[in-house]
Design a protein around this motif. Structure first.
Motif, PDB file in Angstrom:
ATOM      1  N   ASP A  14      -6.619  -3.741   3.103  1.00 24.14           N
ATOM      2  CA  ASP A  14      -5.421  -3.947   3.939  1.00 24.14           C
ATOM      3  C   ASP A  14      -5.874  -4.338   5.342  1.00 24.14           C
ATOM      4  O   ASP A  14      -6.604  -3.601   6.006  1.00 24.14           O
ATOM      5  CB  ASP A  14      -4.595  -2.650   3.986  1.00 24.14           C
ATOM      6  CG  ASP A  14      -3.289  -2.815   4.768  1.00 24.14           C
ATOM      7  OD1 ASP A  14      -2.998  -3.933   5.234  1.00 24.14           O
ATOM      8  OD2 ASP A  14      -2.555  -1.813   4.900  1.00 24.14           O
ATOM      9  N   LYS A  28      -7.681   2.040  -1.326  1.00 24.46           N
ATOM     10  CA  LYS A  28      -7.324   0.960  -0.387  1.00 24.46           C
ATOM     11  C   LYS A  28      -8.148   1.173   0.871  1.00 24.46           C
ATOM     12  O   LYS A  28      -8.141   2.259   1.452  1.00 24.46           O
ATOM     13  CB  LYS A  28      -5.834   1.025  -0.093  1.00 24.46           C
ATOM     14  CG  LYS A  28      -5.379   0.300   1.164  1.00 24.46           C
ATOM     15  CD  LYS A  28      -3.862   0.152   1.162  1.00 24.46           C
ATOM     16  CE  LYS A  28      -3.255   0.363   2.531  1.00 24.46           C
ATOM     17  NZ  LYS A  28      -1.794   0.255   2.509  1.00 24.46           N
ATOM     18  N   ASN A  83      -3.704  -5.355   7.925  1.00 22.12           N
ATOM     19  CA  ASN A  83      -2.692  -5.160   8.974  1.00 22.12           C
ATOM     20  C   ASN A  83      -2.682  -6.319   9.976  1.00 22.12           C
ATOM     21  O   ASN A  83      -2.746  -6.121  11.191  1.00 22.12           O
ATOM     22  CB  ASN A  83      -2.893  -3.822   9.705  1.00 22.12           C
ATOM     23  CG  ASN A  83      -2.495  -2.626   8.858  1.00 22.12           C
ATOM     24  OD1 ASN A  83      -3.351  -1.830   8.466  1.00 22.12           O
ATOM     25  ND2 ASN A  83      -1.227  -2.505   8.546  1.00 22.12           N
ATOM     26  N   ASP A 133       3.156  -6.743   3.316  1.00 24.66           N
ATOM     27  CA  ASP A 133       3.656  -5.454   3.805  1.00 24.66           C
ATOM     28  C   ASP A 133       4.546  -5.758   5.016  1.00 24.66           C
ATOM     29  O   ASP A 133       5.758  -5.946   4.879  1.00 24.66           O
ATOM     30  CB  ASP A 133       2.448  -4.559   4.154  1.00 24.66           C
ATOM     31  CG  ASP A 133       2.817  -3.249   4.834  1.00 24.66           C
ATOM     32  OD1 ASP A 133       3.992  -3.027   5.141  1.00 24.66           O
ATOM     33  OD2 ASP A 133       1.911  -2.414   5.095  1.00 24.66           O
TER      34      ASP A 133
HETATM   35 MG   LIG Z   1      -0.250  -2.173   4.962  1.00 27.40          MG
END
Ligand SMILES: [Mg+2]
Ligand SMILES: O=C(O)CCC(=O)C1=CC=C[C@@H](O)[C@@H]1C(=O)O
Length: 368
Positions: free
Chosen positions: A189, A162, A191, A239
């Motif tokens: 990812d 990742k 965020n 997430d």
């Molecule tokens: Mg995350």
């Protein structure tokens, strides 16, 4: 079962290297460890995954300490309960603060398993004796640094890579990684570093056969993610946006994602994590277990929940040595060819190393 004593410890541990995401960089990890004792003398452990700064979510280890000390521990101490599922009901008067709630709920689950002489994985209903794990790689100074890390983690056997992305460190970087590693299971990812207006930019990622893109849009959004998912071939994984089973239901009904990252702390504990897991399983939505740069105690809880059947995709629970020179449990969490084998001892299955815990403890307080 009744908790008769709870100890909070504030620990400070230095990671081997800084971890950089789209929201910032850090190397010193300050967090809370919780040790609980029941009326029979069984000991259970929990870890708060809140950071020292509210950049991943609104909680910090200090807000967690406050919540635990002033509300959650008093709500639980000396209350008779039959099952850890009852903990969330005792906390229902208090909104959110999920990471604080999860800290003590995790210790109750550990005790619950130890009282029956079974592993936490078994107590949760997990049947697998090993789990597949991937690794999360922060934003690096150079693309070459990133390549070297990927090379190393691939050779260590990790089952998927990742990569953290942000504007300026995304499409070109992923393109270079794909050229060098055409076949590795790869994901990104963000965020929450993008907005829906970046849709054309993000769609370029579709050509790289990514397993998923994690949380590209705002941390509290499920509406724009649904619009993005309709336009993107790459599966969206949520997430930050998922705090509960209800959030999961709404996100899936809207079509905001095709995969869910379950973080025990973010959803308020193992009971809610299991509910989300079960709900997704009934709907063929794969889940995986996210990481929060945990010490061994939090890591042990992640390992246990990942034994449930619908944790189909490799999680972020790397071995202890990924972040720590010395972890606070024995044995440490070890990854063998991309697998973690589930420990057989009752409860979390790893023993807290009290000497090492002491070495990193900044402050300690007991409640009874
Ligand atoms: Mg995350
Ligand atoms: O190795 C781990 O524990 C996972 C690290 C990781 O990817 C994350 C840790 C903490 C906050 C985030 O940046 C993040 C994530 O979003 O999944």
């Amino acid at each position: 079962m009744r908790l008769t004593e709870v100890t909070l410890r504030h620990l400070k541990m230095r990671m081997k290297a800084p971890f950089t995401t789209s929201f910032g960089s850090f190397q010193d990890k300050e967090f809370i460890l919780l040790e609980a004792k029941d009326e029979q003398g069984n000991i259970g452990w929990g870890e708060s995954v809140a950071f020292d700064t509210p950049w991943y979510n609104e909680e910090t280890f200090k807000t967690n300490w406050h919540m635990l000390e002033d509300y959650l521990i008093p709500a639980l101490l000396n209350k008779e309960i039959e099952h850890p599922d009852e903990v969330s009901a005792l906390f229902s008067a208090y909104r959110k603060n999920n990471m604080a709630k999860s800290t003590v709920e995790g210790a109750v689950w550990d005790i619950f398993a130890k009282r029956q002489g079974i592993t936490l994985a078994e107590a949760l209903g997990g049947k697998n004796d090993k789990i597949e794990v991937g690794i999360s790689i922060g934003i690096q100074e150079t693309v070459e640094d990133l390549m070297q890390l990927i090379e190393r983690y691939v050779s260590e056997g990790y089952k998927r890579m990742k990569i953290k992305i942000k504007p300026g460190w995304d499409v070109d970087v992923i393109r270079q990684v794909r050229e060098r590693f055409p076949n590795i299971p790869l994901m990104a990812d963000a965020n929450s570093a993008y907005r829906l207006t970046d849709i054309d930019h993000l769609k370029q990622l579709d050509e790289f056969n990514l397993m998923m893109i994690e949380q590209p849009l705002a941390s509290d959004d499920i509406v724009d993610h649904a619009k993005l998912q309709r336009e993107m071939k790459t599966p969206v994984c949520l997430d930050e946006s998922i705090h509960s089973l209800e959030d999961t239901r709404k996100a899936l009904e809207l079509g905001s994602c095709k995969i869910i990252n379950i973080k025990i702390g973010r959803v308020g504990g193992l009971t809610e994590a299991k509910k989300i897991h079960d709900y997704c399983m009934e709907r063929d939505i794969p889940v995986w277990c996210g990481g929060m740069l945990e010490s061994g105690i939090g890591r042990a809880h992640n390992v246990a929940i990942t034994t449930l059947d619908n944790f189909i995709l490799p999680g972020d629970t790397a071995g202890s040595s990924r972040y720590w020179e010395k972890d606070i449990i024995t044995p440490e969490v070890v990854v063998n060819d991309g697998y973690i084998y589930i420990p057989e001892e009752p409860g979390i299955g790893y023993k807290p190393d009290m000497e090492t815990i002491k070495q990193f403890t900044v402050n300690e307080k007991r409640y009874c």
